[in-house]
Design a protein around this motif. Structure first.
Motif, PDB file in Angstrom:
ATOM      1  N   GLY A  81       1.140  -1.449  -0.001  1.00  0.00           N
ATOM      2  CA  GLY A  81      -0.106  -0.441  -0.106  1.00  0.00           C
ATOM      3  C   GLY A  81       0.689   1.084  -0.102  1.00  0.00           C
ATOM      4  N   THR A  82       0.135   2.644   0.343  1.00  0.00           N
ATOM      5  CA  THR A  82       1.224   3.912   0.656  1.00  0.00           C
ATOM      6  C   THR A  82       1.434   4.249   2.181  1.00  0.00           C
ATOM      7  OG1 THR A  82      -1.337   4.445  -0.141  1.00  0.00           O
ATOM      8  CG2 THR A  82       0.385   4.590  -2.226  1.00  0.00           C
ATOM      9  N   ALA A  83       2.465   4.121   1.949  1.00  0.00           N
ATOM     10  CA  ALA A  83       2.276   4.892   3.335  1.00  0.00           C
ATOM     11  C   ALA A  83       2.015   6.417   4.123  1.00  0.00           C
ATOM     12  CB  ALA A  83       4.267   5.045   3.606  1.00  0.00           C
ATOM     13  N   LEU A  84       1.136   6.494   4.559  1.00  0.00           N
ATOM     14  CA  LEU A  84       0.677   7.040   5.754  1.00  0.00           C
ATOM     15  C   LEU A  84       1.686   7.196   7.295  1.00  0.00           C
ATOM     16  CD1 LEU A  84      -0.817   9.433   6.493  1.00  0.00           C
ATOM     17  CD2 LEU A  84      -2.577   8.025   7.559  1.00  0.00           C
ATOM     18  N   PRO A  85       3.199   7.863   7.094  1.00  0.00           N
ATOM     19  CA  PRO A  85       3.386   8.121   8.383  1.00  0.00           C
ATOM     20  C   PRO A  85       2.873   8.680   9.748  1.00  0.00           C
ATOM     21  CG  PRO A  85       4.786   8.813   5.846  1.00  0.00           C
ATOM     22  CD  PRO A  85       3.368   8.760   6.385  1.00  0.00           C
ATOM     23  N   VAL A  86       2.826   8.033  11.090  1.00  0.00           N
ATOM     24  CA  VAL A  86       2.935   8.275  12.334  1.00  0.00           C
ATOM     25  C   VAL A  86       3.670   8.497  12.940  1.00  0.00           C
ATOM     26  CG1 VAL A  86       1.187   7.291  13.605  1.00  0.00           C
ATOM     27  CG2 VAL A  86       0.724   7.277  11.536  1.00  0.00           C
ATOM     28  N   PHE A  87       3.636   9.456  13.763  1.00  0.00           N
ATOM     29  CA  PHE A  87       4.674   9.501  15.158  1.00  0.00           C
ATOM     30  C   PHE A  87       3.847   9.286  16.691  1.00  0.00           C
ATOM     31  CE2 PHE A  87       6.646  11.632  18.724  1.00  0.00           C
ATOM     32  CZ  PHE A  87       7.009  10.848  19.074  1.00  0.00           C
ATOM     33  N   LEU A  89      -3.170   7.954  20.851  1.00  0.00           N
ATOM     34  CA  LEU A  89      -3.905   9.092  20.309  1.00  0.00           C
ATOM     35  C   LEU A  89      -3.618   9.165  18.973  1.00  0.00           C
ATOM     36  CD1 LEU A  89      -6.323  10.904  20.407  1.00  0.00           C
ATOM     37  CD2 LEU A  89      -4.967  12.625  21.464  1.00  0.00           C
ATOM     38  N   ALA A  90      -2.275   9.541  18.587  1.00  0.00           N
ATOM     39  CA  ALA A  90      -1.830   9.676  17.086  1.00  0.00           C
ATOM     40  C   ALA A  90      -2.453   8.424  15.916  1.00  0.00           C
ATOM     41  CB  ALA A  90      -0.231   9.780  16.483  1.00  0.00           C
ATOM     42  N   VAL A  91      -2.470   7.407  16.540  1.00  0.00           N
ATOM     43  CA  VAL A  91      -2.409   5.856  15.968  1.00  0.00           C
ATOM     44  C   VAL A  91      -4.296   6.155  15.410  1.00  0.00           C
ATOM     45  CG1 VAL A  91      -2.197   3.912  15.567  1.00  0.00           C
ATOM     46  CG2 VAL A  91      -0.864   4.967  16.747  1.00  0.00           C
ATOM     47  N   VAL A 121      -1.338   1.959   4.214  1.00  0.00           N
ATOM     48  CA  VAL A 121      -0.121   1.314   4.693  1.00  0.00           C
ATOM     49  C   VAL A 121      -0.266   1.970   6.289  1.00  0.00           C
ATOM     50  CG1 VAL A 121       1.776   0.147   6.142  1.00  0.00           C
ATOM     51  CG2 VAL A 121       0.187  -1.009   3.921  1.00  0.00           C
ATOM     52  N   LEU A 122      -0.631   2.237   7.878  1.00  0.00           N
ATOM     53  CA  LEU A 122       0.346   3.003   8.535  1.00  0.00           C
ATOM     54  C   LEU A 122       1.349   2.712   8.921  1.00  0.00           C
ATOM     55  CD1 LEU A 122      -3.119   2.908  10.961  1.00  0.00           C
ATOM     56  CD2 LEU A 122      -2.434   4.105   9.420  1.00  0.00           C
ATOM     57  N   VAL A 123       2.074   3.928   9.003  1.00  0.00           N
ATOM     58  CA  VAL A 123       3.692   3.460   9.131  1.00  0.00           C
ATOM     59  C   VAL A 123       4.149   4.520  10.580  1.00  0.00           C
ATOM     60  CG1 VAL A 123       6.194   3.683   8.401  1.00  0.00           C
ATOM     61  CG2 VAL A 123       3.964   2.638   6.889  1.00  0.00           C
ATOM     62  N   VAL A 124       4.098   3.384  11.401  1.00  0.00           N
ATOM     63  CA  VAL A 124       4.029   4.442  13.203  1.00  0.00           C
ATOM     64  C   VAL A 124       4.993   3.868  13.416  1.00  0.00           C
ATOM     65  CG1 VAL A 124       2.887   4.393  15.165  1.00  0.00           C
ATOM     66  CG2 VAL A 124       1.773   3.402  13.573  1.00  0.00           C
TER      67      VAL A 124
END
Length: 226
Positions: free
Chosen positions: A51-57, A64-66, A78-81
């Motif tokens: 998939g395509t990355a959605l970066p998360v910190f 909460l960010a997730v 794709v959630l990339v955390v």
């Protein structure tokens, strides 16, 4: 969340074609870039992810960010955390996985732990993580969604291609994906020829030009036995 509204989407047919190659092949075809740390692995070896990355910190111990990311993600993301690599908490479990799946999210890659692993596997929701932790998290820090994150020595940006299989995860620049696909095709053809020559009795030392790199004879001993 910054910059995601203007991002160019990867053509689904191109992404699916690229995902047909193994992650090791893609890493090599891309010039040995994009390999996430080996400790990030699928919960089940049968899981595959693209998939395509959605970066998360998400700061350690806070998810909460997730929750924000699940609300903001597009189908196929794709959630990339980045969770700091900690195994002290499990910021993602079966409830968030259900919410993600309903929204068409393609999977999760996390530099950290998850929980409810049996349920995640049974759901068939692709999850790649460093491990599991039963400890829950607080929900206080909004972190960031859509801004670049760095996992290991790899920086992940919104819209990058993310592919995962039993060997691990590779993240590739979307603008280079067609060229990487073409190189992977050529690489597979070359390896097929090499396998045929190996089966006929040739050595990898000769096929790869490695013979001259090996000191085949030990140097003579000094008179004193040194």
């Amino acid at each position: 969340m910054g910059g995601t509204a203007e991002r160019v989407r990867i053509p689904p047919e191109l992404l699916e074609e690229v995902a047909g190659f193994g992650t090791a092949t893609l890493h090599e075809a891309a010039g040995r870039i994009g390999a996430l740390p080996g400790g990030i692995a699928p919960l089940s070896r049968k899981m595959r992810l693209w998939g395509t990355a959605l970066p998360v910190f998400a700061p350690a111990g806070d998810n909460l960010a997730v929750h924000r990311a699940v609300a903001l993600a597009r189908p196929g993301d794709v959630l990339v955390v980045d969770h700091g690599g900690t195994l002290s908490h499990g910021p993602f479990g079966d409830v968030l996985a259900l919410a993600a799946r309903v929204r068409g999210i393609a999977g999760l890659v996390i530099d950290g732990a998850v929980r409810d692993s049996d349920s995640l596997i049974a759901m068939g929701f692709p999850v790649f993580a460093r491990g599991c932790s039963i400890r829950g998290t607080v929900k206080r820090d909004p972190g960031s969604v859509g801004e670049p994150v760095t996992i290991g020595d790899i920086t992940i940006r919104t819209g990058d291609a993310v592919i995962g299989d039993a060997d691990g995860v590779v993240v590739l620049p979307s603008a280079q994906l067609a060229a990487i696909r073409d190189t992977a095709v050529a690489r597979n053809a070359s390896e097929a020829e090499m396998r045929a020559r190996i089966e006929s009795g040739e050595l990898t030392l000769d096929l790869l030009g490695l013979r001259d790199l090996i000191p085949w004879h030990n140097p003579p001993c000094d008179d004193d036995g040194g």
